[in-house]
Design a protein around this motif. Structure first.
Motif, PDB file in Angstrom:
ATOM      1  N   THR A  25      45.991  41.152  28.388  1.00 34.23           N
ATOM      2  CA  THR A  25      45.015  42.181  28.761  1.00 34.23           C
ATOM      3  C   THR A  25      45.671  43.310  29.547  1.00 34.23           C
ATOM      4  O   THR A  25      45.345  44.492  29.361  1.00 34.23           O
ATOM      5  CB  THR A  25      43.880  41.553  29.591  1.00 34.23           C
ATOM      6  N   LEU A  26      46.620  42.953  30.414  1.00 33.60           N
ATOM      7  CA  LEU A  26      47.301  43.965  31.229  1.00 33.60           C
ATOM      8  C   LEU A  26      47.994  45.004  30.349  1.00 33.60           C
ATOM      9  O   LEU A  26      47.938  46.208  30.623  1.00 33.60           O
ATOM     10  CB  LEU A  26      48.322  43.293  32.153  1.00 33.60           C
ATOM     11  N   ALA A  74      48.109  50.501  27.965  1.00 30.00           N
ATOM     12  CA  ALA A  74      48.129  51.375  26.787  1.00 30.00           C
ATOM     13  C   ALA A  74      46.942  52.334  26.803  1.00 30.00           C
ATOM     14  O   ALA A  74      47.064  53.517  26.466  1.00 30.00           O
ATOM     15  CB  ALA A  74      48.134  50.535  25.513  1.00 30.00           C
ATOM     16  N   LYS A  75      45.775  51.797  27.203  1.00 28.73           N
ATOM     17  CA  LYS A  75      44.580  52.639  27.280  1.00 28.73           C
ATOM     18  C   LYS A  75      44.752  53.717  28.347  1.00 28.73           C
ATOM     19  O   LYS A  75      44.345  54.876  28.180  1.00 28.73           O
ATOM     20  CB  LYS A  75      43.358  51.785  27.584  1.00 28.73           C
ATOM     21  N   LYS A  76      45.378  53.352  29.487  1.00 26.96           N
ATOM     22  CA  LYS A  76      45.631  54.336  30.545  1.00 26.96           C
ATOM     23  C   LYS A  76      46.480  55.484  30.015  1.00 26.96           C
ATOM     24  O   LYS A  76      46.250  56.657  30.337  1.00 26.96           O
ATOM     25  CB  LYS A  76      46.336  53.671  31.725  1.00 26.96           C
ATOM     26  N   ARG A  97      56.190  55.435  33.606  1.00 26.13           N
ATOM     27  CA  ARG A  97      55.917  54.095  34.136  1.00 26.13           C
ATOM     28  C   ARG A  97      54.529  54.040  34.779  1.00 26.13           C
ATOM     29  O   ARG A  97      53.801  53.055  34.658  1.00 26.13           O
ATOM     30  CB  ARG A  97      56.995  53.707  35.160  1.00 26.13           C
ATOM     31  N   GLU A  98      54.169  55.096  35.474  1.00 24.20           N
ATOM     32  CA  GLU A  98      52.874  55.103  36.169  1.00 24.20           C
ATOM     33  C   GLU A  98      51.710  55.057  35.186  1.00 24.20           C
ATOM     34  O   GLU A  98      50.696  54.400  35.449  1.00 24.20           O
ATOM     35  CB  GLU A  98      52.775  56.373  37.036  1.00 24.20           C
ATOM     36  N   TRP A  99      51.874  55.674  34.017  1.00 23.55           N
ATOM     37  CA  TRP A  99      50.739  55.801  33.098  1.00 23.55           C
ATOM     38  C   TRP A  99      50.847  54.897  31.867  1.00 23.55           C
ATOM     39  O   TRP A  99      50.097  55.063  30.917  1.00 23.55           O
ATOM     40  CB  TRP A  99      50.611  57.265  32.649  1.00 23.55           C
ATOM     41  N   GLY A 100      51.771  53.925  31.873  1.00 18.93           N
ATOM     42  CA  GLY A 100      51.816  52.951  30.788  1.00 18.93           C
ATOM     43  C   GLY A 100      52.340  53.481  29.472  1.00 18.93           C
ATOM     44  O   GLY A 100      51.900  53.045  28.398  1.00 18.93           O
TER      45      GLY A 100
END
Length: 720
Positions: A172-173, A178-180, A272-275
């Protein structure tokens, strides 16, 4: 199996086999392997089956696919005496066809191990199997072969691999990240062919991330990856994640048949911050490469597997990746172990050449060809840097002050004698004592220098000059004595030098057959006043044509010889002496400089094989050579045996597929060229020339071949 060292002439065959194999990938094609050829000494091998007969010409040039069983991409590390599965590749084990059987792979591994021992004098092999995910069908025959040759696991790295046809559910993480990325308007951009700007942007980001977080730089430079992409546009892809056109993350993908292998993963602070990588990996797994079998994230271990990066592997496992091991094995090369596989009787049937020069020179590849190419490219072919370098190295090896390179061994001896004539005024009546059973070149040198040869009988114990006989030949015209280290056995130089000192004679060593021999801590060639060496191709230290050298501590003599060998010139077009043209060319000097560092090891191998002969031959018709107390006093240029039925023995061995030679069939005083000596009564010399036969011996021979020769010699019988 027949093992052939790879050369550029085999490139197309190599590449075709890789493409048709069951476990080859484009990383194993030569256009990929050779981009960093300057970093590694390539010693890759091709293995052909027993049913294929290859001429020497075919071995040198284009080989076909018919009968080709396997490829072994490899490199050589001289200081370790080690053959590595190519260190420029992630993996590099045996490449085989789908038809390859377990027995054939065993035979191939056995043949490769023998080649590494016999041709390269290697002590070990480090082998990296190709992971099973890269194979189109089961392909772990080599793992069983490694077990059979005593391989030990050296390292084990863990890679995370997603099975794309039946993927595990992503955590889920990872999906949230990915959605972020999408929520922040990040998007995926596949680099198109020729987009140098996009590649540059990513390589700057990648280099910055690796430098700041790991203290390293990418293995490939931007120029190298660009080159590889131009060579393999369908196999190497770059994917970027952008935000407002800025590159914030990315990776390189190597497409290998059914595997998408991800490399050079990097994300900047914003990525990295936004996936960004979560978005990219989800895309590659569920969309871009979902039709393939595997997606390989690469390893998450360091120090050969001793350290696991738990955070990194946790991230990869979050996408459904699970462990596939990338192993390396170390194989200590033990002849008995390799022999114990004993799968085929190939060596029982093959012809044993007296000296297989092609195999000897192959064992110095690719350094040999590289040295020759360097000379060709230099544009300087006589009296250049290669000559100066080898003169320096050989003088250092000899422990002598001077080495002068000349055209051949005969010239070396002749120029020494002519030099002494020039320096000391020797005349045509003066004499040089020479062993009567030597090769005729020793005597030719004396007469070519305008002096008189005086032939001395040898000792039947060692076939060398008998100093007690030589003493009886000294008269008022005697100026020198020439001990010949015949067959590689060093003369009793204490006795020779004592006699020379007593009678005021010069000692000129004929060292043409004893390169590397040692007598009381001194090298052959540094045991008298001067020495002549031949580097004829068949010598223990052989060139690729005629070549020779003079070694001496006498500076004045060295200067005279150097001038006399160059038309007598003290400087260009200024002729001080009536000289000759006797110069070693640059190619021969370069070749010898490659071979010199291995001379001692090769001589030791000759002694090992000679010991097998000495221990194994037990035939009352055969007289074996004597062995000095100090093994270093014999380098076994040849292995001479005596037999009263020498010609019958030679013919018998020929029927067994064993080549031999006679050194030498006619003694010098019976040659037509020296009819003035035919009156001499030399019974020991004539017996040696009548009975001596040389058995094959060289550092590239196998113990199996030696045992086969021993068996044949012991079985020989005839009525005398």
């Amino acid at each position: 199996m027949t093992v052939i060292p790879y050369s550029v002439n085999h490139k197309e065959t190599w590449n075709q086999f890789v493409r048709q194999s069951k476990n080859g990938t484009f990383l194993l094609e030569r256009d990929f392997m050779d981009y960093h050829a300057d970093r590694f000494v390539d010693c890759s091998l091709l293995v052909y089956g027993d049913d294929v007969e290859l001429s020497d010409e075919e071995r040198d040039f284009q080989l076909g696919l018919d009968g080709l069983k396997a490829l072994f991409p490899a490199n050589w590390v001289e200081k370790e005496r080690c053959v590595y599965s190519h260190q420029g590749l992630t993996y590099g084990g045996l490449v085989v066809s789908e038809e390859a059987t377990q027995v054939e792979v065993l035979e191939a591994i056995q043949a490769i191990m023998r080649y590494c021992m016999d041709m390269l004098q290697a002590q070990r092999v480090v082998y990296k199997p190709i992971p099973y995910i890269y194979s189109t069908c089961p392909a772990q025959e080599d793992l069983y072969a490694l077990f059979r040759v005593g391989a030990k696991l050296k390292s084990r790295s863990v890679s995370s691999v997603v099975m794309l046809k039946t993927p595990l559910k992503m955590r889920t993480l990872r999906m949230r990240q990915a959605k972020k990325a999408l929520d922040h308007n990040l998007y995926i951009d596949r680099l198109v062919d020729g987009d140098e700007r996009g590649l540059h942007e990513y390589w700057v980001l990648l280099t910055d991330v690796l430098t700041r977080h790991h203290g390293v730089r990418p293995v490939h430079s931007e120029e190298e990856i660009s080159l590889l992409m131009s060579r393999f546009p369908k196999e190497i892809k770059v994917f970027l994640v952008r935000h407002e056109e800025r590159v914030v993350a990315g990776c390189v993908v190597f497409l290998c048949r059914q595997v998408a292998h991800i490399q050079y993963i990097a994300a900047g602070d914003e990525g990295r911050e936004w996936g960004a990588l979560d978005l990219l990996f989800r895309h590659l797994i569920t969309e871009r490469y979902s039709q393939m079998d595997f997606l390989d994230f690469g390893i998450s271990t360091e120090n050969g597997g001793q350290l696991l990066n738990e955070g990194l592997i946790f991230q990869k496992e979050g996408f459904g990746g699970r462990a596939v091991c990338y192993d390396s094995y170390e194989i200590p090369l033990d002849r008995d172990v390799v022999k114990s596989i004993n799968l085929s009787a190939e060596e029982e049937n093959e012809r044993i050449k007296f000296l297989y020069l092609k195999a000897v020179n192959d064992s110095f590849e690719p350094q040999l060809s590289t040295a020759i190419e360097d000379v060709i490219r230099s544009g300087w072919y006589l009296q250049g840097e290669a000559n100066r370098r080898f003169e320096r190295h050989f003088a250092e090896y000899e422990g002598a002050r001077h080495c002068v390179l000349v055209g051949n061994g005969l010239d070396a001896l002749t120029l020494i004698l002519r030099g002494y004539r020039q320096l000391y005024g020797w005349d045509d009546e003066d004499e040089v004592i020479v062993p009567a059973n030597t090769f005729i070149a020793s005597i030719l040198a004396v007469t070519e220098a305008g002096l008189r040869p005086v032939l001395c009988e040898p000792s039947m114990d060692d076939y060398l000059l008998d100093v007690s006989q030589a003493r009886t030949l000294v008269n008022s015209h005697t100026r020198a004595i020439m001990p010949v280290h015949l067959y590689g056995r060093v003369c009793d130089m204490d006795a020779v030098n004592a006699m020379a000192k007593e009678f005021g004679l010069r000692v000129i060593e004929d060292a043409a057959q004893a390169h590397g021999g040692v007598y009381r801590g001194e090298r052959v060639g540094h045991l008298g006043d001067a020495a002549g060496f031949s580097f004829y191709p068949g010598k223990n230290l052989g060139a690729l044509g005629d070549a020779g050298a003079v070694v001496t501590d006498d500076e004045e003599l060295a200067q005279v010889i150097r001038m006399m060998g160059n038309y007598g010139c003290s400087e260009k077009y200024v002729n001080r002496y009536k000289g000759v043209n006797s110069r070693m060319d640059e190619i021969q000097a370069a070749v010898l400089d490659v071979k010199l560092p291995r001379l001692d090891a090769d001589n030791e191998r000759r002694r090992e094989l000679a010991k097998l002969y000495l221990q194994g031959i037990d035939n009352p018709l055969i007289t074996l050579p004597s062995v000095p107390k100090n093994p270093e006093e014999h380098v076994f240029y040849v292995f001479p045996v005596r037999c009263p039925a020498r010609d019958e023995l030679k013919a018998y061995l020929k029927t067994k597929g064993i080549d031999t030679q006679v050194h030498y069939p006619i003694p010098p005083h019976r040659q037509q060229a020296y009819r003035e000596l035919e009156h001499l009564y030399l019974p020991l010399t004539e017996r040696i020339h009548r009975e001596t036969l040389s058995l094959p011996i060289s550092p590239v021979m196998s113990e199996t071949q030696i045992q086969r020769i021993i068996k044949a010699v012991n079985e020989f019988n005839t009525e005398l």
